[in-house]
Design a protein around this motif. Structure first.
Motif, short mmCIF file in Angstrom:
data_model
loop_
_atom_site.label_atom_id
_atom_site.label_comp_id
_atom_site.label_asym_id
_atom_site.label_seq_id
_atom_site.Cartn_x
_atom_site.Cartn_y
_atom_site.Cartn_z
N TRP A 62 20.75 28.83 32.85
CA TRP A 62 19.61 28.57 33.49
C TRP A 62 19.61 29.40 34.91
O TRP A 62 18.80 29.63 35.57
N ALA A 63 21.01 28.54 35.93
CA ALA A 63 20.89 29.31 37.59
C ALA A 63 21.02 30.98 37.13
O ALA A 63 20.14 31.58 38.37
N ILE A 64 21.59 31.58 36.60
CA ILE A 64 21.33 32.91 36.07
C ILE A 64 20.22 33.19 36.35
O ILE A 64 19.27 34.23 36.96
N TRP A 65 19.11 32.74 35.13
CA TRP A 65 18.28 33.47 35.01
C TRP A 65 17.19 33.33 36.46
O TRP A 65 16.32 34.24 36.49
N SER A 66 17.73 31.78 37.10
CA SER A 66 16.30 31.11 37.99
C SER A 66 16.53 32.78 39.14
O SER A 66 16.05 33.18 39.80
N THR A 67 18.05 33.22 39.38
CA THR A 67 18.60 33.89 40.51
C THR A 67 17.68 35.81 40.60
O THR A 67 17.24 35.51 40.82
N VAL A 68 17.92 35.21 39.06
CA VAL A 68 17.33 37.00 38.87
C VAL A 68 15.43 36.65 38.66
O VAL A 68 15.07 38.06 39.52
N GLY A 69 14.80 35.55 39.13
CA GLY A 69 13.24 35.58 38.70
C GLY A 69 13.08 35.67 40.54
O GLY A 69 12.41 35.98 40.29
N LEU A 102 29.82 27.13 40.17
CA LEU A 102 29.54 28.81 41.23
C LEU A 102 28.39 28.87 40.31
O LEU A 102 27.58 29.43 41.77
N PHE A 103 27.58 29.56 39.83
CA PHE A 103 26.21 29.62 39.44
C PHE A 103 24.97 28.93 40.09
O PHE A 103 24.09 29.50 40.53
N ILE A 104 25.44 27.54 40.34
CA ILE A 104 24.64 26.70 41.21
C ILE A 104 24.94 26.99 42.93
O ILE A 104 23.77 27.22 43.38
#
Lengths: 287, 324
Positions: free
Chosen positions: B40-47, B165-167
């Motif tokens: 979720w954190a990864i794709w939110s950042t990419v989005g 880290l991702f958050i």
């Protein structure tokens, strides 16, 4: 060497089919149909069903799958795409949605495995002392016939003239009494049908899996970008150039041949951002 | 309410503390949900990064290229140069930003359909070049990336550490983009997005801001790509296909492109939950995602963020809205 030459001609003629289909929809609809590659894949699967599961003869199966998927393309244009009012972003998203739906359906129905398609003609023949497979020759001949047919249709028939008029200027065409909605659906249908024919031919030479759509999309996008969006003659020239890198390049350079075609397109775009024979589709699309 | 009266620095501090506590609490979820939260954190950042490019009016389908460059540079730095993880992370993100600068100056001269097409071509060039290079592991990719050392109480041998880290990256990107949108730069971007020619007539040199948006977007995509590569322990050219570029656009559109932070957060939540439960049925994921995209674009064009407003509009005017 002659063998690769035949392969180049065969591949390029089918690339012409694939890219002409896309360039027709781009010029009339003013948006890149991202699902184009997946219509190509869907057509090949439809053909597989008609010819292997239903056991129909080659020509009939080809005709049926072209009609079926062409009708699907027309339906998508009339029921989904048209409601978005020609704005670029929603149309692209709609097409990405179609891309994913078609891919998902293909995986669900046929599984993710790689398959082969039956060839039109089997056996080999000799031309000038070189053995050539009949499969490739027949593929090239069929592509040539279809391209010539499409060209005559666009050039001489009344409907073809309406399509060209709509591509040039939608509003003016509609003022001259052209039914632009019908023409949009029709050009999407023809574009999809072209993709299906190319799909059945190319996947018979290579292989068929639900994921071939993306690479077909990339190839056709490269071709229409190089030739100029909306230009059929440009697509014809560019298809032979890209085909050069995929046949001769693949035999002599090996793995880096993709870079060759991508690099060529980049360099052409640097000096002529509208492509080789491009007109400014983009200027009208962005409003 | 008292909260409304504290000053803005206090609000920011309060938000940071609350979010930190929330993130800390996320670390105690069951393993599977930690995995979902990481994605979720990864794709939110990419989005969010994808939305930055959309703000200047360009529709990119090449985010996979930057994820790929980020992941590969982190892998090369850690495997071949024994670089520490944190340095590798920053250098990879900087590499992406640099590539975006060089490529952006060329390809941002194109607009509309041509930019869309060329961004797709760019991502494919990156992927195919890497797949052909023996130094980068050819079609097999690079694997066996070492697990980073612990940082205080954060252990990277568990999912918990990676979640933090991702958050953190997500929060960094979110705050940056939010600040950007509320500042002068954000307004300039929206002018350029609305009409580049008009912006130019106001004295805005739009090429500069277009490249700037592209570079910022590439920086954060590269950062998250690098962290993702090390988290997965392997990078391969088969991973970074066109589908990754589509996910960036899916999460942003499902959530709603009007809001640069909230939209991708919501969209990505929906995407990752579906993704986690559908991954065992081949094909179902593409089918459902495509169906969702079509549904959203026809019935909810402003995305999930507009659901609350649509829901509220069903009530009479005097209804106390702040309780919903």
């Amino acid at each position: 060497m002659f063998d690769i030459f035949i392969f180049w001609i065969t591949l390029s003629l089918n690339y012409v089919l694939l890219a002409t289909g896309l360039t027709l929809t781009v010029s009339v609809m003013r948006v890149v149909n991202l699902a184009h590659g997946n219509f190509y894949m869907a057509g090949a699967y439809a053909f597989l069903v008609f010819s292997e599961r239903a056991g129909l003869p080659y020509g009939l199966a080809l005709l049926l799958s072209v009609l079926l998927v062409g009708a699907l393309g027309m339906l998508v244009e009339a029921k989904l795409y048209r409601r978005l009012g020609g704005r670029i972003e929603p149309s692209i998203i709609c097409m990405s949605g179609m891309l994913l739906v078609l891919e998902g359906l293909a995986v669900l129905l046929f599984g993710p495995d790689i398959r082969g398609l039956p060839a039109m003609l089997k056996g080999t023949t000799t031309i000038g002392g070189t053995v050539v497979s009949m499969e490739r020759l027949s593929v090239a001949a069929l592509a040539l016939v279809v391209i010539a047919g499409l060209f005559c249709f666009l050039k001489y028939s009344r409907l073809g003239r309406s399509i060209r008029a709509t591509a040039q200027d939608r509003e003016a065409a509609s003022l001259m009494g052209v039914n632009v909605n019908l023409i949009s659906s029709l050009s999407m249908g023809i574009g999809t049908a072209m993709a299906v024919i190319a799909g059945i031919q190319i996947t018979a030479v290579y292989h068929l899996s639900p994921y071939v759509g993306i690479s077909a999309l990339c190839t056709s996008i490269l071709i229409i970008t190089m030739g100029g969006m909306g230009s059929i003659v440009g697509a014809f020239i560019a298809a032979f150039i890209i085909g050069l890198s995929d046949s001769f390049g693949a035999s002599f350079i090996g793995r880096y041949h993709h870079l060759l075609s991508f690099g060529t397109v980049m360099i052409i775009l640097l000096f002529k951002p509208t492509g080789l024979l491009g007109t400014t589709v983009e200027a009208k699309g962005k409003g | 309410m008292h909260i409304a009266r504290i000053n803005s620095a206090g609000k920011v501090l309060l938000a940071i503390v609350l979010l930190g506590l929330l993130a800390f609490a996320l670390g105690f979820l069951p393993n599977r949900w930690q995995q979902i939260c990481i994605m979720w954190a990864i794709w939110s950042t990419v989005g969010m990064s994808w939305l930055v490019i959309l703000r200047v009016g360009e529709f990119s389908v090449g985010q996979a290229g930057f994820l790929c460059i980020g992941g590969y540079s982190a892998a090369v730095l850690m495997l071949k140069f024994n670089c520490p993880f944190w340095l590798a992370l920053i250098v990879s993100a900087a590499t992406c930003a640099f590539v975006a600068l060089v490529v952006g100056v060329i390809i941002l001269r194109l607009k509309g359909l041509y930019f869309l097409v060329i961004s797709l071509v760019f991502a494919e060039i990156v992927r195919l070049t890497i797949a052909a290079s023996d130094y980068l592991g050819a079609s097999e990719g690079l694997f066996g990336i070492p697990i980073p050392n612990n940082l205080w109480f954060i252990k990277f041998s568990t999912k918990q550490g990676w979640l933090y880290l991702f958050i953190f990256i997500l929060a960094l990107a979110g705050f940056t983009f939010r600040r950007m949108e509320k500042s002068r730069i954000g307004r300039i971007y929206s002018y350029i997005g609305a009409s580049p020619d008009l912006a130019q007539s106001f004295g805005i040199y739009y090429m500069k801001y277009r490249v700037q948006a592209f570079v910022i977007s590439a920086f954060f995509t590269g950062l998250v790509g690098a962290a993702m590569g090390v988290y997965l322990g392997a990078v391969g050219p088969e991973g970074y296909t066109f589908y990754y570029s589509l996910i960036a656009q899916i999460v942003a559109i499902l959530g709603g492109v009007g809001s640069i932070v909230l939209g991708p957060l919501l969209g990505s939540a929906l995407y990752t939950v579906f993704d986690e439960y559908l991954v065992y049925v081949p094909g179902a994921r593409s089918l459902i995602m495509g169906g969702l995209l079509l549904t959203v674009i026809f019935f909810l064009p402003e995305g999930l963020v507009s659901v609350r407003r649509k829901f509220l509009n069903k009530f009479p005017r005097g209804f106390p809205r702040k309780f919903i």
